[in-house]
Design a protein around this motif. Structure first.
Motif, mmCIF file in Angstrom:
data_model
loop_
_atom_site.group_PDB
_atom_site.id
_atom_site.type_symbol
_atom_site.label_atom_id
_atom_site.label_comp_id
_atom_site.label_asym_id
_atom_site.label_seq_id
_atom_site.Cartn_x
_atom_site.Cartn_y
_atom_site.Cartn_z
ATOM 1 N N SER A 35 -32.794 30.848 13.289
ATOM 2 C CA SER A 35 -33.125 29.461 13.634
ATOM 3 C C SER A 35 -32.855 28.513 12.477
ATOM 4 N N GLU A 36 -33.134 28.947 11.240
ATOM 5 C CA GLU A 36 -32.881 28.092 10.078
ATOM 6 C C GLU A 36 -31.390 27.840 9.911
ATOM 7 N N THR A 37 -30.579 28.878 10.146
ATOM 8 C CA THR A 37 -29.127 28.732 10.066
ATOM 9 C C THR A 37 -28.623 27.789 11.146
ATOM 10 N N GLY A 97 -30.250 25.292 12.586
ATOM 11 C CA GLY A 97 -30.608 23.918 12.254
ATOM 12 C C GLY A 97 -29.768 23.339 11.130
ATOM 13 N N SER A 98 -29.632 24.078 10.036
ATOM 14 C CA SER A 98 -28.892 23.565 8.880
ATOM 15 C C SER A 98 -27.404 23.411 9.190
ATOM 16 N N HIS A 152 -34.314 19.032 8.750
ATOM 17 C CA HIS A 152 -33.487 19.877 7.882
ATOM 18 C C HIS A 152 -32.805 19.065 6.774
#
Length: 440
Positions: free
Chosen positions: A193-195, A197-198, A403
């Motif tokens: 999920s972080e990947t 978003g960024s 982000h």
């Protein structure tokens, strides 16, 4: 009644039609981003990257639908400034306009730097020093003069550039689609999920800019009808082309993650040296078209703010012969030059994206207020589901903004702080009243 909501400006000539609206929107979106970001997407998300392009397309379409609904209430130059002023008052409207203006000038400066960088292989001294500075300044000066001559001259050049930039991209899609590895992409491992978003935050730079066509409403024929429908169709078409390009890139060039010119290398593999040359030419015209569009639209923001009394009257001066806000155009060119010679592409592109997402959120939040204040008319553009799609657009936009880097937040805060001082100086902090306004 607030002057900016008073209706069409009679001193501006309405020379932009539906094709012009589509051309401005398309050139606002298709700039430098799509020629560089496929590699970033592959590096960060691999075979899953086409899905991220699809998600970005869905997000930008929800935003475009929302802003198109806003546009259906007005025929006044300023676009987002008009919407947020009608909903929240002159101070928020001013800050919206200032933020978009800064993002546009940053994008012009970024494009000028990137355009000269692509010319370095042709003449190595352009890599740095005085030759590079002269090239960057010369490009912005030429684009500024074209827009100062008049809307018709700027649009004529923009039509030609549009053809020259679209042909290589469409040819790449046409040749590459038969080579797409559908099974590989369908079975791609879902990114964290972080990947997601960024990466989407970076990829959005390739999608933003469609709102250009909203800003010139005062110079658009039948603006309340022409702009909304043309805008949505154009954004949808661009999103589809982008998704297809990334599908081809992942299928043919899964190793292009570190490439600085991924689409040129992709064209080399699909069509040989001739294809690579054609894509290189497309890059030049794509960047040129994007920055020319910015110089066509950004000065209308300072013109609109001046018209509303939140910037000095000098910015609102309209040339009697060409009917364009010439002072705003010249100031925009000068500021673009200052940024272009002092900053580099990545810094400028990041600043442009973060600020634009913030202004999208403000415009989305303005829609429910506008719908309560202004009457609707028969045949007016409507969004299926009422406020459901704008709600989704707002949630997704705010999620992407979370982000942002601390540096981006601080820069945006500085712009708002300076803007507050300028607003206070020009208005003496007069009571901001927004009563029942009319779009006519």
């Amino acid at each position: 009644m607030n002057q900016m909501l008073a209706g069409p400006e009679s001193h501006l000539k309405r020379e932009i039609g539906r094709i012009g609206v589509a051309t401005i929107a398309m050139n606002g979106v298709i700039g430098s981003g799509i020629f560089a970001l496929p590699a970033v997407a592959i590096e960060q998300a691999g075979a899953f990257s086409p899905w991220l392009f699809l998600l970005c397309g869905i997000l930008i379409l929800t935003v475009a639908l929302t802003l198109a609904r806003n546009a259906s209430f007005f025929e006044t130059t300023g676009g987002p400034i008009v919407y947020t002023t009608a909903a929240f008052g002159r101070f928020i409207g001013f800050q919206t306009g200032l933020l978009i203006y800064v993002s546009r000038v940053a994008a012009i400066a970024a494009s000028a730097n990137l355009l000269v960088s692509y010319a370095v292989p042709l003449w190595s001294p352009l890599a740095s020093g005085t030759p590079r500075t002269i090239a960057v300044v010369s490009y912005i000066v030429i684009a500024t003069v074209l827009n100062a001559v008049g809307v018709r001259a700027g649009m004529a050049v923009l039509y030609l550039i549009s053809i020259l930039k679209l042909f290589p991209l469409l040819l790449l899609v046409l040749v590459g689609v038969p080579e797409i590895e559908w099974a590989t992409i369908a079975g791609a491992k879902i990114a964290a999920s972080e990947t997601v978003g960024s990466t989407m935050l970076v990829l959005m730079y390739a999608f933003i800019g469609f709102e250009f066509s909203l800003i010139n409403a005062g110079e658009t024929r039948d603006a309340r009808s022409a702009i909304p429908r043309t805008l949505v169709k154009t954004v949808l078409a661009v999103a589809i082309v982008y998704a297809l390009i990334q599908l081809v890139a992942v299928s043919i060039g899964p190793d292009l993650g570190n490439s600085e010119t991924p689409l040129v290398e992709l064209a080399q593999r699909l069509m040989g040296p001739a294809g690579a040359l054609l894509l290189s030419v497309g890059v030049v015209f794509s960047i040129g078209g994007g920055s020319l569009t910015s110089l066509l639209t950004a000065p209308r923001l300072t013109y609109a703010l001046s018209r509303d009394g939140t910037l000095p009257g000098w910015f609102g001066a309209v040339n009697e012969r060409t009917h364009v806000p010439v002072n705003s155009i010249l100031f925009c060119g000068a500021l673009s030059i200052a940024l272009a010679v002092s900053q580099q592409f990545i810094w400028l592109a990041t600043l442009s994206t973060i600020i634009r997402l913030l202004t999208y959120a403000l415009c989305i939040a303005a829609l429910p207020v506008i719908e309560r204040k202004l009457p609707t008319e028969a045949g007016q553009f409507r969004i299926p589901g009422g406020l459901v799609i704008p709600g989704i657009a707002l949630v997704l936009t705010v999620w992407l903004l979370t982000h942002s880097t601390l540096q981006s937040v601080l820069i945006t805060g500085a712009v708002v702080a300076v803007g507050s001082i300028v607003f206070g100086f020009c208005t003496n902090w007069k009571r901001d009243t927004v009563g029942t306004a009319s779009a006519d």
